[in-house]
Design a protein around this motif. Structure first.
Motif, PDB file in Angstrom:
ATOM      1  N   ILE A 101     -21.200  29.330  -4.124  1.00  0.00           N
ATOM      2  CA  ILE A 101     -20.576  28.028  -4.408  1.00  0.00           C
ATOM      3  C   ILE A 101     -20.876  27.617  -5.841  1.00  0.00           C
ATOM      4  CG2 ILE A 101     -20.562  25.569  -3.821  1.00  0.00           C
ATOM      5  CD1 ILE A 101     -21.349  26.522  -0.914  1.00  0.00           C
ATOM      6  N   PHE A 102     -22.151  27.612  -6.199  1.00  0.00           N
ATOM      7  CA  PHE A 102     -22.543  27.190  -7.547  1.00  0.00           C
ATOM      8  C   PHE A 102     -22.009  28.152  -8.603  1.00  0.00           C
ATOM      9  CE2 PHE A 102     -25.294  24.431  -5.229  1.00  0.00           C
ATOM     10  CZ  PHE A 102     -25.594  23.387  -6.082  1.00  0.00           C
ATOM     11  N   ASN A 103     -22.171  29.435  -8.377  1.00  0.00           N
ATOM     12  CA  ASN A 103     -21.712  30.415  -9.368  1.00  0.00           C
ATOM     13  C   ASN A 103     -20.195  30.413  -9.504  1.00  0.00           C
ATOM     14  OD1 ASN A 103     -24.275  31.426 -10.160  1.00  0.00           O
ATOM     15  ND2 ASN A 103     -24.374  32.600  -8.271  1.00  0.00           N
ATOM     16  N   GLY A 104     -19.494  30.033  -8.449  1.00  0.00           N
ATOM     17  CA  GLY A 104     -18.041  29.973  -8.501  1.00  0.00           C
ATOM     18  C   GLY A 104     -17.496  28.749  -9.218  1.00  0.00           C
ATOM     19  N   HIS A 105     -18.311  27.722  -9.356  1.00  0.00           N
ATOM     20  CA  HIS A 105     -17.828  26.479  -9.950  1.00  0.00           C
ATOM     21  C   HIS A 105     -18.484  26.101 -11.269  1.00  0.00           C
ATOM     22  CE1 HIS A 105     -16.315  26.073  -5.840  1.00  0.00           C
ATOM     23  NE2 HIS A 105     -15.344  25.406  -6.419  1.00  0.00           N
ATOM     24  N   ILE A 106     -19.599  26.717 -11.583  1.00  0.00           N
ATOM     25  CA  ILE A 106     -20.274  26.402 -12.849  1.00  0.00           C
ATOM     26  C   ILE A 106     -20.031  27.557 -13.809  1.00  0.00           C
ATOM     27  CG2 ILE A 106     -22.481  25.973 -13.985  1.00  0.00           C
ATOM     28  CD1 ILE A 106     -23.372  24.673 -11.308  1.00  0.00           C
ATOM     29  N   GLN A 107     -19.302  27.271 -14.853  1.00  0.00           N
ATOM     30  CA  GLN A 107     -18.931  28.300 -15.829  1.00  0.00           C
ATOM     31  C   GLN A 107     -19.986  28.467 -16.917  1.00  0.00           C
ATOM     32  OE1 GLN A 107     -16.229  29.964 -14.847  1.00  0.00           O
ATOM     33  NE2 GLN A 107     -16.125  28.439 -13.225  1.00  0.00           N
ATOM     34  N   HIS A 108     -20.614  27.374 -17.296  1.00  0.00           N
ATOM     35  CA  HIS A 108     -21.577  27.385 -18.403  1.00  0.00           C
ATOM     36  C   HIS A 108     -22.929  26.906 -17.879  1.00  0.00           C
ATOM     37  CE1 HIS A 108     -18.232  28.139 -21.080  1.00  0.00           C
ATOM     38  NE2 HIS A 108     -17.599  27.141 -20.502  1.00  0.00           N
ATOM     39  N   TRP A 109     -23.722  27.847 -17.417  1.00  0.00           N
ATOM     40  CA  TRP A 109     -24.990  27.502 -16.787  1.00  0.00           C
ATOM     41  C   TRP A 109     -25.956  26.807 -17.740  1.00  0.00           C
ATOM     42  CZ3 TRP A 109     -26.777  26.635 -12.165  1.00  0.00           C
ATOM     43  CH2 TRP A 109     -26.042  27.108 -11.071  1.00  0.00           C
ATOM     44  N   ASP A 110     -26.026  27.226 -18.988  1.00  0.00           N
ATOM     45  CA  ASP A 110     -26.943  26.585 -19.935  1.00  0.00           C
ATOM     46  C   ASP A 110     -26.629  25.098 -20.083  1.00  0.00           C
ATOM     47  OD1 ASP A 110     -28.320  28.944 -20.354  1.00  0.00           O
ATOM     48  OD2 ASP A 110     -27.221  29.448 -22.182  1.00  0.00           O
ATOM     49  N   THR A 111     -25.349  24.769 -20.178  1.00  0.00           N
ATOM     50  CA  THR A 111     -24.915  23.377 -20.290  1.00  0.00           C
ATOM     51  C   THR A 111     -25.263  22.611 -19.014  1.00  0.00           C
ATOM     52  OG1 THR A 111     -23.118  24.030 -21.763  1.00  0.00           O
ATOM     53  CG2 THR A 111     -22.915  21.879 -20.693  1.00  0.00           C
ATOM     54  N   HIS A 112     -24.985  23.233 -17.874  1.00  0.00           N
ATOM     55  CA  HIS A 112     -25.279  22.580 -16.597  1.00  0.00           C
ATOM     56  C   HIS A 112     -26.780  22.319 -16.432  1.00  0.00           C
ATOM     57  CE1 HIS A 112     -24.826  21.378 -12.446  1.00  0.00           C
ATOM     58  NE2 HIS A 112     -25.777  22.241 -12.105  1.00  0.00           N
ATOM     59  N   LEU A 113     -27.579  23.302 -16.761  1.00  0.00           N
ATOM     60  CA  LEU A 113     -29.026  23.152 -16.600  1.00  0.00           C
ATOM     61  C   LEU A 113     -29.573  22.044 -17.495  1.00  0.00           C
ATOM     62  CD1 LEU A 113     -30.037  26.892 -16.273  1.00  0.00           C
ATOM     63  CD2 LEU A 113     -30.059  25.155 -14.459  1.00  0.00           C
ATOM     64  N   LEU A 117     -15.259  19.704  -4.382  1.00  0.00           N
ATOM     65  CA  LEU A 117     -15.569  21.043  -3.874  1.00  0.00           C
ATOM     66  C   LEU A 117     -15.040  21.203  -2.451  1.00  0.00           C
ATOM     67  CD1 LEU A 117     -19.236  21.295  -5.157  1.00  0.00           C
ATOM     68  CD2 LEU A 117     -17.224  22.407  -6.130  1.00  0.00           C
ATOM     69  N   PRO A 118     -14.503  22.374  -2.132  1.00  0.00           N
ATOM     70  CA  PRO A 118     -13.988  22.587  -0.776  1.00  0.00           C
ATOM     71  C   PRO A 118     -15.079  23.036   0.195  1.00  0.00           C
ATOM     72  CG  PRO A 118     -13.485  24.493  -2.145  1.00  0.00           C
ATOM     73  CD  PRO A 118     -14.172  23.477  -3.034  1.00  0.00           C
ATOM     74  N   ASN A 119     -14.905  22.664   1.439  1.00  0.00           N
ATOM     75  CA  ASN A 119     -15.667  23.219   2.566  1.00  0.00           C
ATOM     76  C   ASN A 119     -17.181  23.046   2.500  1.00  0.00           C
ATOM     77  OD1 ASN A 119     -13.182  24.235   3.610  1.00  0.00           O
ATOM     78  ND2 ASN A 119     -13.358  25.944   2.176  1.00  0.00           N
ATOM     79  N   LEU A 120     -17.642  21.911   2.033  1.00  0.00           N
ATOM     80  CA  LEU A 120     -19.080  21.664   2.077  1.00  0.00           C
ATOM     81  C   LEU A 120     -19.444  21.152   3.468  1.00  0.00           C
ATOM     82  CD1 LEU A 120     -19.867  20.053  -1.393  1.00  0.00           C
ATOM     83  CD2 LEU A 120     -19.874  22.462  -0.725  1.00  0.00           C
ATOM     84  N   SER A 121     -20.723  21.278   3.803  1.00  0.00           N
ATOM     85  CA  SER A 121     -21.192  20.856   5.126  1.00  0.00           C
ATOM     86  C   SER A 121     -22.585  20.245   5.010  1.00  0.00           C
ATOM     87  CB  SER A 121     -21.252  22.059   6.069  1.00  0.00           C
ATOM     88  OG  SER A 121     -22.248  22.976   5.640  1.00  0.00           O
ATOM     89  N   GLY A 122     -22.978  19.552   6.057  1.00  0.00           N
ATOM     90  CA  GLY A 122     -24.326  19.004   6.117  1.00  0.00           C
ATOM     91  C   GLY A 122     -25.375  20.091   6.062  1.00  0.00           C
ATOM     92  N   GLU A 123     -25.028  21.272   6.583  1.00  0.00           N
ATOM     93  CA  GLU A 123     -25.955  22.406   6.540  1.00  0.00           C
ATOM     94  C   GLU A 123     -26.184  22.879   5.114  1.00  0.00           C
ATOM     95  OE1 GLU A 123     -23.355  22.158   8.659  1.00  0.00           O
ATOM     96  OE2 GLU A 123     -24.339  22.140  10.619  1.00  0.00           O
ATOM     97  N   LEU A 124     -25.129  22.894   4.301  1.00  0.00           N
ATOM     98  CA  LEU A 124     -25.284  23.325   2.907  1.00  0.00           C
ATOM     99  C   LEU A 124     -26.132  22.335   2.118  1.00  0.00           C
ATOM    100  CD1 LEU A 124     -21.683  24.658   2.200  1.00  0.00           C
ATOM    101  CD2 LEU A 124     -23.782  26.006   2.394  1.00  0.00           C
ATOM    102  N   PHE A 125     -25.956  21.041   2.366  1.00  0.00           N
ATOM    103  CA  PHE A 125     -26.802  20.053   1.701  1.00  0.00           C
ATOM    104  C   PHE A 125     -28.248  20.214   2.173  1.00  0.00           C
ATOM    105  CE2 PHE A 125     -22.744  18.158   0.703  1.00  0.00           C
ATOM    106  CZ  PHE A 125     -22.958  17.569  -0.525  1.00  0.00           C
TER     107      PHE A 125
END
Length: 135
Positions: A33-45, A73-81
């Motif tokens: 999920i994170f790797n699919g939506h975050i393109q620039h990890w340095d900026t995000h971090l 984001l699609p298809n998130l759940s309480g389990e993922l949180f």
């Protein structure tokens, strides 16, 4: 010195943010999920360092609105949180500065719940809210 200033330093926060997101990126459930939506990890971090520094130390360096990004984001759940919280708690348990870790854990619980509620209200406004699934 205020209570927040006694909690720790931005460098300590940077350390836990980078360690936490290393775990997230490697996680079999959260990583895709994170790797699919975050393109620039340095900026995000660095944005996450600003966020947590603002929350924990009152630095005021964060400028953003996390809710819209999360509800998109699609298809998130309480389990993922719940999984996110588990990894966060595990990371915090390794910190030498447990005062900082405990305060961060408290905020993480609130943040996860708030984002999960907002997600549900956005996607299923007519359904009752469910809680983050801790596991």
């Amino acid at each position: 010195m205020t209570e927040r200033e006694n909690l720790g330093t931005v460098d300590e926060i940077r350390d836990f943010v980078y360690r936490f997101y290393d775990r997230v990126r490697d996680d079999e459930q959260l990583g895709p999920i994170f790797n699919g939506h975050i393109q620039h990890w340095d900026t995000h971090l660095e944005k996450m360092v600003q966020f947590w520094s603002s929350m924990l130390l009152g630095t005021g360096t964060y400028n953003g609105t996390p809710m819209p990004k999360h509800v998109a984001l699609p298809n998130l759940s309480g389990e993922l949180f719940g999984r996110w919280l588990k990894l966060f708690n595990e990371t915090m348990s390794t910190l030498e500065n447990q005062a900082l870790a405990q305060r961060a854990d408290m905020f993480a619980q609130r943040i996860a719940r708030s984002l999960w509620y907002g997600y549900q209200l956005h996607h299923n406004p007519d359904k009752p809210l469910t809680e983050v699934v801790h596991g």
